[in-house]
Structure formats: structure tokens, C-alpha cells
Design a protein around this motif. Structure first.
Motif, PDB file in Angstrom:
ATOM      1  N   LEU A   1       0.830  -1.206   0.000  1.00 53.56           N
ATOM      2  CA  LEU A   1       0.000   0.000   0.000  1.00 53.56           C
ATOM      3  C   LEU A   1       0.866   1.258   0.000  1.00 53.56           C
ATOM      4  O   LEU A   1       0.625   2.189  -0.772  1.00 53.56           O
ATOM      5  N   LEU A   2       1.874   1.258   0.865  1.00 50.46           N
ATOM      6  CA  LEU A   2       2.719   2.447   0.949  1.00 50.46           C
ATOM      7  C   LEU A   2       3.362   2.744  -0.391  1.00 50.46           C
ATOM      8  O   LEU A   2       3.455   3.894  -0.819  1.00 50.46           O
ATOM      9  N   ARG A   3       3.796   1.680  -1.061  1.00 52.66           N
ATOM     10  CA  ARG A   3       4.383   1.873  -2.380  1.00 52.66           C
ATOM     11  C   ARG A   3       3.308   2.381  -3.346  1.00 52.66           C
ATOM     12  O   ARG A   3       3.559   3.250  -4.177  1.00 52.66           O
ATOM     13  N   ALA A   4       2.084   1.845  -3.216  1.00 58.21           N
ATOM     14  CA  ALA A   4       1.016   2.228  -4.146  1.00 58.21           C
ATOM     15  C   ALA A   4       0.645   3.695  -3.987  1.00 58.21           C
ATOM     16  O   ALA A   4       0.239   4.346  -4.945  1.00 58.21           O
ATOM     17  N   ILE A   5       0.752   4.208  -2.760  1.00 50.30           N
ATOM     18  CA  ILE A   5       0.379   5.612  -2.610  1.00 50.30           C
ATOM     19  C   ILE A   5       1.597   6.513  -2.679  1.00 50.30           C
ATOM     20  O   ILE A   5       1.549   7.660  -2.264  1.00 50.30           O
ATOM     21  N   GLY A   6       2.685   5.998  -3.203  1.00 57.09           N
ATOM     22  CA  GLY A   6       3.768   6.904  -3.584  1.00 57.09           C
ATOM     23  C   GLY A   6       5.004   6.899  -2.726  1.00 57.09           C
ATOM     24  O   GLY A   6       5.814   7.824  -2.791  1.00 57.09           O
ATOM     25  N   MET A   7       5.199   5.873  -1.898  1.00 56.94           N
ATOM     26  CA  MET A   7       6.424   5.836  -1.116  1.00 56.94           C
ATOM     27  C   MET A   7       7.553   5.288  -1.988  1.00 56.94           C
ATOM     28  O   MET A   7       7.379   4.321  -2.695  1.00 56.94           O
TER      29      MET A   7
END
Lengths: 842, 253
Positions: free
Chosen positions: A748-754
Motif C-alpha cells: 500500500l505504501l508503495r502504491a500511494i507513492g512511497m
């Protein structure tokens, strides 16, 4: 069920690898210790049997004292030539040689005395060699007074060749000889066991080694064919009388081997102690791994329960898993231990003097048994709690959303408080009464107690540590993650705590010791210059007289040191050249009697010792020294002990009967208004012929003493490094398991731009928080241990409490670095997760 | 206000001849077979289709979560195809918002922290006015300091919606957003998505297999066997259901 267990084990082999590794390292330490000491033991056995080849019996003067440890290496008293003749006439004796052997230390080309690492430095008379082992390699035998032949190892170490001059220190003052030959031993060896030996002509040997002609330090006997060692020993013993002892070659070899064996056993205990610490830390890691895995498998385990698996089956499944890991880790650890043991034995033989012939590396039964016992027990014990937890999972959990419920911390906290208190009490009682097992088990129990308390402590502490690191979003998330499973974080940190606590404790004890030495030197010793040498180095009493006569020296005294039996009790003591100078320079206070005017055979006793032995001024004391007959001494003064002096001291009259009538230590005070440095410059040339002895001012002396303690600290740090390494594996393990557990979140964190770098930073912060938390706990517990020990050692002369602030800071910094390093692999793994797969991870 | 936003009806995301193949040899499955579609800006588009039709794959490719084997994908004026990890991260940061079936909130953060997480990660400032608007629209004002575990499923999904909207992305992608919700909560979420398109001009793309959910959309695209087979504009649930049944029939035959 068993099949299912093994399958799940295979499926998670990577996760279990790290916890298995912790056991492997611990077991490796255990088996390595056994293999090392076993190999060395057999090597020394073969060394000594080769040393005594060709010796059927040996005759020496009966020592006046029991062979005290650290006592002289050579017979203190010599035998007259008449004994040689008597022995030669005994029936069944084929050949006899009179041995002239004594300490002989060659001075290297750089002016420093050549040293071995423990093996003797010895001189003898060149002559008939009954063992037939010596081989003259080059040159010729020594004949003239100023000639010498060197052993191969000595020649190589000092870079001497035939024709060179070599200065040698013996019982006589320094003399220079010409090297006329170099010898070795059968089989091309340079030495038998790392010793440095040289041979003089017989007349010179008598003069410099024994100080008198026609005497021998021992007589070596070879029996006629058909006469056994025991028979020849008994016949010789009957002939020579009661003042002389006779031993067979086999007895001598055994005695020497046993003495070394005792040392090795002690060494082994120390290594095993550290192995125990490593395994103790390993237990935390395994416990944590199993706990996490059981928590992660809740659904799977509940499903099995729902399908009819019994509680017992669930427990067995977890314990069985531990058994498999334990067995595999023990096998691997045992194998690695053999390698490590062999490596260390080789290092020992190489750096420990060059030519110890190593016996073949073997696998002692003790290594195998202890490896398996320890490896399997540790793993199984660590898995019991997680196994019980697994068995308590309700079948309905299969239907619930998998969540790790926040179980209350009441039980572990109460248990932790009880254990900590019990451990502390045990430690306190143990320290107060000097009961070693109580001290150790107290520390162990206290560690367990603190470990159980850590989940509770972790909440506020982690918040504070994390607060310092969470200046960005990834940092904040990392901090929150480390606070998420207090138990998991706490146990991981507790594993690190153990190593750091022990190192901190030892550092505090050693720093306090240094502080105490400094305090004693500054407040009690008023001597400005201290004359002392390397082990067993001595100087002539005449040199002390020269020191006294040096301009600018107000007063000076020295002491002789040796073993003696006082009122039936053997102890190490000193004979003091001048009681009144001693009193002034060491700041002693007489509580009864007087230091002044004591003459003849008198004794000074510290108050406590006097009380213990029931002595007072005027009491008679019987003293047996290394030489001479037992004498009666009179107590002249009872003094209040201080940090510099304690026990019993004899007057200078005793020195003639010491094994060496030479001074070991000297102290001088500069006259008022004289510069100490100037006096030092004037005194130093007096010792030009004796490079083993140095003249130091007080601060240099204290520094030198402290440096010895630093070596101890370094050794402890090296040995505890393994425990810390295992703790680091624990941090890696916990992080790796957490990364797996939080796969969806990472997705999720990667999906929202991390970014990948932010993910890595987040995991690094979590890792650093855990490590720093562990280090802080360790510093705290270690301080407690250190302070308690220092308190208990007050009577032993550690009167000051010192804190090694720099070292403590370093440990904390190291922990932060450890955190960063431990995060690398889990962080890379997390950063590389495929976003899409991660987010749909179940 | 609403009118001015809707005048700019251009393309927010576009797929051109996108092909996606999984596996190789015998096990080879063509998930997308030359799909071309324009997602109009400011509209609520639903992608429907039976299981294995490729609807999720299409969304993942449009969002840059999955790479394509052929063709090109654009979000706004950014060519997504060929972007490396850094470019994709920037895209997800600035231009894309996600809503998942599983909510996917971070349990360590409060509702408010979860909502502003995309901005915090990118180091951007929160536009308080817009934040308030979003919060009031989803009705979470009194739940902001709660942790996800203290919220109901519907509330959690509304937090997820707010999180997707707060950074004003080019496109919000919703993957079966009502799959884990009861019908009331589902209706709330769908209504909210509809309003964000209508009132705020937010482009929304939703994958669903629920005809009722699809009826909230302005436009429904039907996929079968990796191809676009049908399309409806401003449909009712009945029409969507019929189309689906028809599609099932086609496949069955």
C-alpha cells in the motif's frame, strides 16, 4: 500431522535459517572450545613425553615449598657433586649426567629482551645429551668462557647467526657471548615446544646459572637394559637419602602435562562460559522466532484445530519443528566448531612460540555430546512457550480476521519483577559471600527478569528513542512499527541487552580498578619513581644502593618477592629492604609497634591479617622460605592496610633464602625541590645493563597497570562479540519476519507513492530503535551489575567507582550502527516487493 | 462551478492497444488482448466483466501497478509505459489515488494520519480547505483520531476514499471497493465516488462485478476474454445486469 509439520518447516526454511544460525554459532563455540583444548592437551602430552625421552629418572633437591603456581621454573637448590658420584654408583644405572640448568634470557639486537609466549627461556651446559634429541646444526660446541650455542628458535627469533655477539641475562649480571654454534632437535625442529634455549661451556654454566662450581640443578639417570624406570628410581632414592627426590621420566612428563592440563581446563571453562552466554542469547532469538511464526500461522493452526487436531498435536507440531532445527543446527555447529577449534589450535601453535607440534585434530566425545545436548535442549526449551500458545488457539480463530490481539502484559510484568528481584538478591548474596555459582545464576535470573519487564518498559522508551528519529514520515512509521508488538521488540532488544550489559559491567569493574590504582598512587604512595620489570625480572641489591646514593634521591627502598610458608600456610610475600623508608613512601600507619628500629628477623603484618591469624607485636611466626631451614620471625609492627600494601612482609634478612636474592621492585622519592624527571634521568643509566627493568614516574606506572586491564577488557569484548553477533541476527530475524507480516502494508505504501529509499529508511528506523533500546537496557543493567560487583570488591582494593563514559557512549553508538546494518537485508527485501503482489498478499 | 469543471472533458487516462500475457508455453494466458480505451476526465467510469475477463489487469495497467507487454498507457500527459521505479513512484504520488477492496489502512496510524499519508510521504502540504471538504463529504469528522481497528468496515473504506482524494490525483482507481462491505455501507461509498466525480470533477475508475455498483457510474465498459466487448453510458442496474447476462451467454456458447 508430522508430515504437515515438516512441510510447513520446509516452506519457511528461510525464516528459520536465521534462528537456526543463532544455535549454530553457539554450538560452534561449545564444540570449538572442546576441540581446541583437546588438541592442545594431546599436543602437550606428546611434547613432554618427547622432552623426557631418554630420561629414566631424575634426581633433584627436595623443594622446601610445594610447587606453587607462578613459582620458579627451575630447581631452586642445587645438588653437590658428591650426589652425582653416589648416583653413578647405584646398581642398574647405565649412564648419568649432571644437569646445569637455569633461566637465561637473551637480549635481541634492538636492545630488548627476547620473549616467548609462556615457554621457558633457559640456559644449560653443553654436554652429553642422554635423550639424543639435540643436533648441532652449524658451528661447534662452546669451549671458552665467552662462547655460547643457541637453539634454533632463539637464533631465528633474534636473527643471530654464528659469529654474532649475544648479550644474555642470567642469575649473574648481563654478559656478552660469541655465538659459536646453532643447534636444533631431531626431526628438523627449532625447539621442543616454543622454548628459547642456549648452552654455555660447563664452567660458564656453573658460574652464571648456579653461581657455584661442582653443583648440579638435577641429575639425569638412564637405566641399564632390563631395569625399569620404577626400579631404578627406587634404587637411586634409597642411595641418595631424604633431602633428595627422585622421579621417573614418566612421572615428570605426567606432572608437566597435568600442570598444563589444569591450565587448559580453566581456559576451556572460560570459553564454555562465553559459549553459554551466546547460547543464552540464542534462546531469546529462537523463542521470538517461534512466537512470531505461531502468531502469523494463527489461522492455519486454528484451521487444523477446526478440522479435529488435538491440542497435544498442535504442541507436538511446534516442538517437533524445534527438534528438527535443533538437530540440524547441532550437526552444522559441531562441524563448524571442529573447523574453528583446528584454526585456533593452529593460531596458538603459530603465535604461541612457533614450534609446538600440533597433534592431529580429533573429535572428542565431550564435544559431540555437549554440542547435541546443548543445541537440542536450547532450541526445544525456547519453543515450549510458543508451543503452548499454539495449542491454545481456538478453532474459531480460523474464521476471524487475522489480527494480533494486544494481550495484557500483567503476567510477564509480575513474573519479570519477581525474577529480577530474585536474581538481584541471589547476585547480592553471591557477591557478599563470594559464591561464584550464586553470582552467575543471579545474573542469569536477573537477565530473564529484565527481559520479561522489557515489554512494559518498551512503550515509553521506544517512544522517546523513536521521537528522535522520526523527523520524516518514513521515520514516524518506523517508530510506530517498533512500538507495535511490544513483546517482539522487547525480546529482540533483550537479546542485545545481555551482551551489552556484560561488557558494560566488566568495563565498569575495570574502570573502577584503574581509578582505585590511580587513587592509591596519588594519595598513598609518595614515591616519585617506581622501578619494576616484566614478569620475574629482577635487579641486584647493589643497584638499589646506587639509586640511594644518586644525588637528588631523598630515600629509596625495594622488595624481594617469593613464595613462603608462614605458620604452615603457603603464600606469596615480600621481603622489604628498609621498613622505615617503606612506611614513609607507602604512607603506612602503625597501629601497634613501630616500623623504625626493626632489625633481624622481623615481620610487619596488616591489621586484618594479624587479627585473622591471631598475631600481635612480639608474636613469633615460623617462616619456611625457598631455601634454608625454617626460621622464627618476630612481629615488629602491625599496620593499617592501605591500597598499596596488605598481608605479611618480612625484613630484608629473609632475602638470602628467597629463590632469587634479587629485588623485584624498587621505589625512590626525590628530595624536596628536585625535579623528578632529572632524578629519573640520573637513575635510568644504572639499569642500562638490565633492559627487563624500567624506571617510571608515578603516572607512567599507573598507565602501565591500567594498560594491562585494557587487555583484559579487549579479550572480554572479543569473546562477547559472538553474543552480540547473535543478537544482531535476532534483529535481522525480527525485521525479516515483520516485513513478511506487513507485506500488504508495504504494498500500500508503495502504491500511494512511497519511494524505495523511504521504505528502506522506515525499516532502518525501526531497526535502530530496537537496537538502541537494547543498548540502553544493557547499559542500565550492566551499570547495576558493575556497581554491585565494585561494591562487593571494596575489601579487595577496588575502593573507587569509575564509569567508562566513553566506552558506554561507544557501545550505544555501535548499537545504532548495528541497527543500520541489521536493517540492510530486510530493507532491501521490503523495497523490492512487487507492489501488485504485495497489496494482494494474504 | 460544476459546469466549468465539466467543460474540460478531455482524457485523464488512456490505453492504446494494450496487451498483457501471463505465463508462457502451455500455461500462457492472454489477460489483455489489444485493449484501447480513453478514460474521460471528471467522469466516473466502471469496468465490468466476469472473472478472468481482464478487468482488474486493465486497471492495474492503467494505474501503472503492472507493466504491459504491448501497447502504451498514459495518465494525463504522462506516458506510463516505460517508466522506471522512480517515475512510477512519482506518478503514484502525484497523479493516482487508490481504493482497495481490503481497505488497506495502516493500523499504526489514526484515520486522519491515514488520510494525509500520501501527502506526508511526498512531503507535500495539506490543503486544509480541501481536506475539510473531503472529510465532510465522507462524514468522518468525528472519527479522525480513531485507529482503523476502532472503525467499522464502511468507515474504514470511507477513510480509504478520503485518502485517495485528498491529494487531488488525476485519476482515482477503485478495485472492487464495495466487495467487503454490506449493502448500506457499499451504497454510501458508491454515492461518495459518484459525488466526487459530479461535484469535484474527480476522475474515478472502478472495477466491479456488481451490476448495482456499476449503475452509479457515468459509463460502464464491459470486458470479456481480454477485450472490450460492450459499453453503456449512464446505465441503470437492470441494463447492466442484462448486458452481463448477455456476456455470460456469449461466453457459455
Amino acid at each position: 500431522m508430522i508430515k504437515a509439520t515438516l512441510k510447513s518447516l520446509m516452506a519457511r526454511k528461510l525464516r528459520l535459517l536465521l534462528s537456526g544460525l543463532a544455535v549454530v554459532l553457539g554450538v560452534m563455540f561449545v564444540s570449538g572450545s572442546f576441540v581446541l583444548t583437546d588438541t592442545l592437551d594431546r599436543s602437550f602430552t606428546s611434547l613432554f613425553s618427547s622432552v623426557y625421552t631418554g630420561v629414566d629418572a631424575q634426581v633433584t633437591a627436595k623443594p622446601k615449598l610445594e610447587g606453587g603456581e607462578g613459582g620458579p621454573d627451575y630447581a631452586v637448590q642445587s645438588l653437590p657433586a658428591s650426589t652425582l658420584d653416589t648416583v653413578r654408583g647405584v646398581d642398574g644405572v647405565r649412564a648419568v649426567t649432571g644437569d646445569v640448568i637455569g633461566s637465561a634470557r637473551a637480549i635481541g639486537k634492538n636492545g630488548k629482551v627476547l620473549t616467548t609466549s609462556g615457554a621457558p627461556r633457559v640456559g644449560d651446559a653443553w654436554g652429553e645429551d642422554l635423550s639424543g634429541q639435540r643436533v648441532l646444526r652449524e658451528g661447534r660446541a662452546p669451549t671458552a668462557d665467552n662462547e655460547v650455542v643457541l637453539g634454533g628458535f632463539l637464533a631465528k627469533s633474534g636473527g643471530f647467526s654464528v659469529g654474532d655477539d649475544v648479550a644474555v641475562l642470567t642469575a649473574a649480571p648481563k654478559e656478552t657471548f660469541e655465538v659459536v654454534g646453532i643447534f636444533g632437535y631431531q626431526g628438523g625442529r627449532d625447539s621442543l615446544g616454543g622454548e628459547m634455549s642456549l648452552s654455555f661451556s660447563p664452567a660458564t654454566a656453573h658460574r652464571v646459572l648456579l653461581g657455584e662450581p661442582d653443583t648440579y640443578s638435577s641429575i639425569t639417570v638412564q637405566a641399564a637394559d632390563g631395569v625399569s624406570q620404577d626400579v631404578v628410581r627406587d634404587r637411586v632414592a634409597a642411595a641418595v637419602g631424604a633431602d633428595v627426590q627422585v622421579k621417573t621420566g614418566a612421572e615428570l612428563a605426567k606432572a608437566q602435562t597435568d600442570a598444563i592440563g589444569e591450565g587448559l581446563k580453566f581456559f576451556n571453562y572460560i570459553l564454555l562460559g562465553f559459549a553459554g552466554i551466546a547460547l543464552f542469547v540464542g534462546t531469546f532469538i529462537i523463542f521470538n522466532t517461534f512466537s512470531i511464526i505461531v502468531a502469523q500461522r494463527t489461522k492455519e493452526l486454528a484451521l487444523m484445530r477446526a478440522m479435529g487436531a488435538s491440542r497435544k498435536q498442535m504442541m507436538v507440531s511446534v516442538v517437533l519443528e524445534a527438534l528438527v532445527i535443533g538437530v540440524i543446527a547441532s550437526v552444522v555447529g559441531l562441524g563448524a566448531g571442529v573447523g574453528v577449534g583446528a584454526l585456533l589450535a593452529t593460531l596458538f601453535a603459530t603465535f604461541g612460540g612457533g614450534s609446538l607440534q600440533l597433534a592431529a585434530v580429533g573429535l572428542p566425545a565431550a564435544a559431540v555430546i555437549s554440542s547435541f545436548a546443548v543445541g537440542i535442549l536450547v532450541t526445544m526449551a525456547a519453543s515450549v512457550f510458543p508451543a503452548v500458545r499454539a495449542s491454545r488457539i481456538a478453532p474459531v480463530a480460523a474464521m476471524r480476521e487475522a489480527a494480533t490481539p494486544d494481550r495484557p502484559l500483567t503476567k510477564p510484568t509480575v513474573a519479570g519483577a519477581v525474577l529480577s528481584a530474585a536474581g538481584g538478591a541471589l547476585l547480592g548474596v553471591g557477591l557478599a559471600n563470594a559464591v561464584l555459582w550464586m553470582v552467575f545464576s543471579g545474573i542469569l535470573v536477573a537477565f530473564l527478569g529484565v527481559a520479561l519487564l522489557t515489554p512494559l518498559i518498551s512503550k515509553p522508551v521506544v517512544a522517546v528513542i523513536g521521537g528522535l528519529l522520526s523527523w520524516s514520515m518514513p521515520g514516524t512509521l518506523g517508530r510506530r512499527n517498533s512500538a507495535r508488538n511490544p513483546r517482539r521488540t522487547a525480546i529482540t532488544a533483550a537479546a542485545l541487552m545481555v551482551g551489552i550489559a556484560l561488557i558494560t559491567g566488566v568495563s565498569i569493574i575495570l574502570t573502577s580498578a584503574t581509578a582505585s590504582i590511580t587513587k592509591v598512587a596519588d594519595t598513598q604512595i609518595s614515591a616519585d619513581l617506581i622501578i619494576s620489570g616484566e614478569q620475574q625480572a629482577t635487579f641486584e641489591p647493589a643497584v638499589l644502593d646506587a639509586v640511594k646514593a644518586t644525588p637528588g634521591v631523598e630515600s629509596a627502598f625495594g622488595f624481594y618477592s617469593d613464595y613462603a610458608v608462614v605458620n604452615g600456610e603457603q603464600q606469596y610475600l615480600q621481603a622489604i629492604t628498609d621498613f622505615s623508608a617503606w612506611q614513609r613512601l607507602f604512607g603506612l600507619k602503625a597501629t601497634a609497634g613501630s616500623f623504625d628500629g626493626a632489625a633481624g628477623r622481623t615481620v610487619a603484618v596488616a591489621e586484618e591479617t594479624a587479627k585473622e591469624k591471631g598475631l600481635g607485636v612480639g608474636s613469633a611466626v615460623t617462616v619456611q622460605l625457598s631455601k634454608g631451614e625454617q626460621q622464627t620471625y618476630t612481629v615488629a609492627v602491625v599496620y593499617a592496610k592501605n591500597g598499596a600494601m596488605d598481608g605479611i612482609q618480612l625484613s630484608a634478612a629473609a632475602a638470602v633464602d628467597f629463590s632469587q636474592a634479587k629485588l623485584t621492585d624498587g621505589f625512590a622519592k626525590a628530595a624536596a625541590g628536585t625535579s623528578v624527571a632529572d632524578v629519573q634521568k640520573r637513575i635510568e643509566p644504572l639499569f642500562a645493563d638490565n633492559p627487563e627493568v624500567s624506571v617510571q614516574d608515578r603516572s607512567a606506572y599507573v598507565k602501565q597497570q591500567a594498560a594491562q586491564l585494557d587487555t583484559v577488557l579487549l579479550m572480554v569484548q572479543i569473546l562477547l562479540a559472538l553474543a552480540i553477533l547473535i543478537a544482531v541476527l535476532g534483529v535481522i530475524n525480527t525485521l525479516a519476519l515483520s516485513v513478511i507480516e506487513r507485506t500488504r502494508e508495504l504494498g500500500l505504501l508503495r502504491a500511494i507513492g512511497m519511494r524505495r529509499s523511504q521504505i528502506m529508511r522506515m525499516i532502518t528506523v525501526e531497526s535502530v530503535v530496537i537496537s538502541v533500546f537494547g543498548a540502553l537496557l544493557g547499559l542500565l543493567v550492566g551499570t547495576g551489575l558493575g556497581v554491585a560487583t565494585v561494591e562487593a570488591l571494596k575489601d579487595q582494593g577496588i575502593t573507587e567507582l569509575g564509569f567508562p563514559w566513553t566506552q558506554m557512549g561507544t557501545y550505544l553508538a555501535v548499537a545504532a550502527v548495528v541497527g543500520v546494518v541489521a536493517a540492510i537485508l530486510p530493507a532491501i527485501r521490503a523495497a523490492r516487493l512487487n507492489v501488485l503482489n504485495a497489496i494482494s498478499y494474504e | 462551478m460544476t459546469a466549468t469543471m465539466r467543460t474540460a472533458t478531455t482524457v485523464a487516462a488512456r490505453a492504446v492497444g494494450v496487451t498483457k500475457v501471463y505465463g508462457s508455453g502451455e500455461a500462457k494466458v492472454t489477460a489483455l488482448d489489444g485493449v484501447s480505451v480513453d478514460i474521460e476526465r471528471g467522469r466516473f467510469t466502471a469496468i465490468m466483466g466476469p472473472s478472468g475477463s481482464g478487468k482488474s489487469t486493465l486497471m492495474h495497467c492503467l494505474a501503472g501497478l503492472d507493466d504491459v507487454d504491448g501497447g502504451e498507457v498514459f495518465v494525463g500527459d504522462t506516458r506510463v509505459t516505460g517508466l522506471k521505479d522512480k517515475g512510477l513512484t512519482d506518478l503514484r504520488r502525484m497523479k493516482v489515488g487508490f481504493i482497495f477492496q481490503q481497505f488497506n489502512l495502516l493500523p499504526t496510524l489514526t484515520a486522519e494520519e491515514n488520510i494525509v499519508l500520501p501527502l506526508a510521504i511526498g512531503g507535500r502540504k495539506v490543503d486544509r480547505e480541501w481536506f475539510d471538504t473531503v472529510i465532510d463529504t465522507v462524514g468522518l469528522r468525528d472519527r479522525l483520531s480513531h485507529r482503523p481497528t476502532q472503525l467499522s468496515g464502511g468507515q474504514q473504506q470511507r477513510v480509504a476514499c478520503a485518502r485517495a482524494l485528498v491529494s487531488r490525483p488525476e485519476v482515482v482507481f477503485a478495485d472492487e471497493p464495495t466487495g467487503n462491505l454490506d449493502s448500506t455501507s457499499g451504497a454510501e461509498v458508491l454515492g461518495f465516488l459518484q459525488r466526487s466525480a459530479q461535484e469535484f470533477g474527480q476522475t474515478v475508475v472502478m472495477v466491479t462485478h456488481d451490476a448495482n455498483a456499476a449503475s452509479y457510474a457515468d459509463r460502464v465498459i464491459f470486458l470479456a476474454d481480454g477485450r472490450i466487448v460492450s459499453e453503456l453510458v449512464e446505465p441503470t442496474a437492470e441494463v447492466v445486469l442484462d448486458t452481463m447476462k448477455h456476456l455470460d451467454g456469449v461466453i457459455a456458447r
